[in-house]
Design a protein around this motif. Structure first.
Motif, PDB file in Angstrom:
ATOM      1  N   MET A   1       0.786  -1.103   0.164  1.00 41.17           N
ATOM      2  CA  MET A   1       0.444  -0.033  -0.016  1.00 41.17           C
ATOM      3  C   MET A   1       0.931   0.970   0.119  1.00 41.17           C
ATOM      4  O   MET A   1       1.771   1.645   0.859  1.00 41.17           O
ATOM      5  CB  MET A   1      -0.893  -0.089   1.612  1.00 41.17           C
ATOM      6  N   THR A   2       0.658   1.795  -0.779  1.00 36.07           N
ATOM      7  CA  THR A   2       0.924   3.271  -0.901  1.00 36.07           C
ATOM      8  C   THR A   2       0.627   4.448   0.433  1.00 36.07           C
ATOM      9  O   THR A   2      -0.664   4.059   0.227  1.00 36.07           O
ATOM     10  CB  THR A   2       0.845   4.245  -2.241  1.00 36.07           C
ATOM     11  N   ILE A   3       0.915   4.835   0.621  1.00 37.56           N
ATOM     12  CA  ILE A   3       0.541   5.647   1.346  1.00 37.56           C
ATOM     13  C   ILE A   3       0.670   7.424   1.300  1.00 37.56           C
ATOM     14  O   ILE A   3       2.223   8.037   0.944  1.00 37.56           O
ATOM     15  CB  ILE A   3       0.466   5.664   3.609  1.00 37.56           C
ATOM     16  N   GLU A   4      -0.199   8.271   1.767  1.00 39.61           N
ATOM     17  CA  GLU A   4       0.608   9.282   1.039  1.00 39.61           C
ATOM     18  C   GLU A   4      -0.080  10.357   1.969  1.00 39.61           C
ATOM     19  O   GLU A   4      -0.924  10.215   2.577  1.00 39.61           O
ATOM     20  CB  GLU A   4      -0.429  10.294   0.017  1.00 39.61           C
ATOM     21  N   THR A   5       0.848  11.320   2.828  1.00 38.18           N
ATOM     22  CA  THR A   5       0.529  12.608   3.744  1.00 38.18           C
ATOM     23  C   THR A   5      -0.046  14.130   3.612  1.00 38.18           C
ATOM     24  O   THR A   5      -0.373  14.010   1.593  1.00 38.18           O
ATOM     25  CB  THR A   5       0.611  12.450   4.776  1.00 38.18           C
TER      26      THR A   5
END
Lengths: 369, 132
Positions: A1-5
């Motif tokens: 999973m890619t996670i971006e803030t």
């Protein structure tokens, strides 16, 4: 999973497209009439403006005869960030519209000038002041923008004077009327205007709306805004039929008529009807020496906003071909709510040169810029 | 599918909406009484940003002269041409089977859970998360 803030989004931007366009219908407004237009109005007319205001030749004097699709008839995202009304700020117009949409030529069509005012001298003074204002606030500050000579068209003599004043001025590329006039537009009392415009080489743009004083349909005042909107194509048909049948183009063979914001798909059926009835009534109209369709093809251009959006694009292809791809001019109507995005209109398929002409070159050819 | 933390819940109180970007995609986030919904922030018609539109209710008419108003605050009206979309589903009101704004999955996660996934969140409390 890619996670971006969390990212801070930029201000909303239009769809990306780099195609160069002419926008043949942009509506600028003054931030303040007193600050921007009064400098071009004599003290007499300033006091008149402050005392009597700008009542229009129409019923429902407290405002427009019909509501608008959005407040101020504007895109809700077109208000200037400092709270200013849409179309009042050049820097914001450049940022939101002219730059991202790659507008190479923008035709300014001011809707609030002296047009439609009942006092003819006041109408003339205010039109002329608004023409000066277009130079001062817009065309002198951005070379992409060109002005329209707003005419106090219910008075032909004053209109001719204004055309002569602006003839040859590179700030202006067309003369400008509204579509709902007091008499049918081919009426001979308007003829001096057409002769002067043709002589000055300023195509005559006729924009939707207007304040002729008569009801907006042939059978009275309809109930809804939609009927006001669809009524522009009916008004435009009256304009074309009247000018063709009264012999305006026979008298002013150099006159170029631009129908602005009033649709275009009606043109073929109007021409078929006119041709048919003309052939049957030559006795009544000996001065119309050619089929009306031929006169229309030679003298009439159409801006395409609000674009026709039929379910079958083939219908539109036929319409474009009948009218002539070289007679259709792209326009957005910025900053108004029924804005057309150049990359989103359902344009019929065409080769690249034809498409580019539609988006830009047709306007350059028509206006000679 | 990626998870994008886009805003603290406090930024979008009930009835409010907000434009965010998740992985370069503009998303309009709506809070309907504590439930969060996302729509692609480009109208399927000409591309107006739905996040700049007003939010209204559903007006229906069984016959001329009769009006019914329901679902206050659940329909967004495009800031350009006024096309109306159901915030819960993205379906357009005038032709639901043909025209739809793209619905985007949105939910809320707690800062502690997110931190457990080693996401750097700025404060305590809940965050709005977009799944794209």
């Amino acid at each position: 999973m890619t996670i971006e803030t969390i990212q801070k989004p930029e201000t909303a931007a239009p769809a990306k497209q780099a195609l160069a366009i002419a926008d043949c219908d942009i509506h600028p407004s003054p931030k303040s009439v007193e600050k921007e237009v009064f400098p071009f109005l004599s003290k007499h007319w300033q006091e008149y403006y402050n005392t009597y205001g700008t009542l229009l030749r129409q019923p429902y004097q407290n405002g427009p005869a019909y509501p608008k699709g959005q407040p101020d008839a504007a895109r809700r995202d077109a208000y200037v960030p400092d709270g200013g009304k849409p179309g009042t700020d050049l820097a914001f117009m450049q940022k939101q519209h002219l730059d991202p949409y790659n507008v190479q030529l923008g035709v300014l069509n001011p809707l609030k000038s002296g047009q439609g005012l009942q006092n003819p001298d006041f109408a003339g003074a205010l039109c002329s002041a608004v023409n000066d204002w277009q130079i001062a606030e817009w065309t002198s500050k951005d070379a992409r923008l060109k002005g329209s000579v707003c005419l106090p068209y219910e008075d032909a003599a004053l209109s001719v004077k204004e055309i002569e004043k602006r003839a040859g001025d590179p700030n202006f590329i067309q003369s400008f009327m509204l579509i709902r006039t007091a008499d049918p537009m081919g009426n001979r009392r308007y003829w001096p205007i057409y002769e002067a415009a043709a002589e000055a080489g300023l195509p005559l743009a006729v924009h939707a709306f207007g304040f002729g004083g008569a009801s907006i349909t042939g059978s009275g005042w309809p109930s809804y805004y939609i009927e006001d909107m669809v009524g522009h194509s009916q008004s435009a048909q009256n304009v074309v039929a009247s000018m063709v049948l009264e012999g305006v183009f026979e008298r002013s063979p150099k006159l170029k008529l631009v129908i602005v914001e009033a649709g275009f798909a009606w043109a073929p059926s109007l021409a078929w009807r006119l041709d048919r009835i003309w052939a049957q009534n030559r006795l009544e109209l000996p001065h119309v020496t050619r089929p009306p369709s031929e006169i229309m093809r030679e003298h009439v251009w159409y801006t395409t906003q609000p674009f026709e959006e039929p379910d079958r694009r083939g219908h539109l292809k036929d319409t474009f071909e009948w009218i002539g791809w070289d007679r259709l001019l792209f326009a957005t109507d910025y900053p108004h709510w029924d804005f057309d995005d150049p990359s989103r209109i359902p344009l019929p398929p065409a080769d690249e040169a034809t498409r580019n002409a539609f988006y830009l070159q047709n306007a350059r050819d028509l206006y000679g810029v | 599918m990626a998870k994008h933390v886009v805003a603290p819940v406090a930024d979008v109180p009930p009835g409010a909406h907000l434009r965010v970007e998740a992985g370069g995609v503009p998303v309009a986030i709506f809070n309907l009484d504590g439930e969060f919904f996302g729509l692609l922030d480009r109208c399927p018609h000409m591309g107006g940003n739905l996040s700049e539109g007003i939010v209204i209710g559903l007006v229906e008419s069984q016959k001329p002269g009769c009006y019914a108003y329901s679902r206050a605050g659940e329909i967004v009206r495009c800031p350009w041409h006024g096309w109306e979309f159901d915030i819960r589903t993205g379906q357009s009101r005038f032709d639901p089977s043909r025209w739809k704004a793209r619905s985007i999955e949105v939910d809320v996660e707690d800062a502690q859970e997110l931190q457990a996934e080693t996401i750097d969140v700025a404060q305590e409390g809940d965050y709005i998360v977009v799944h794209l």
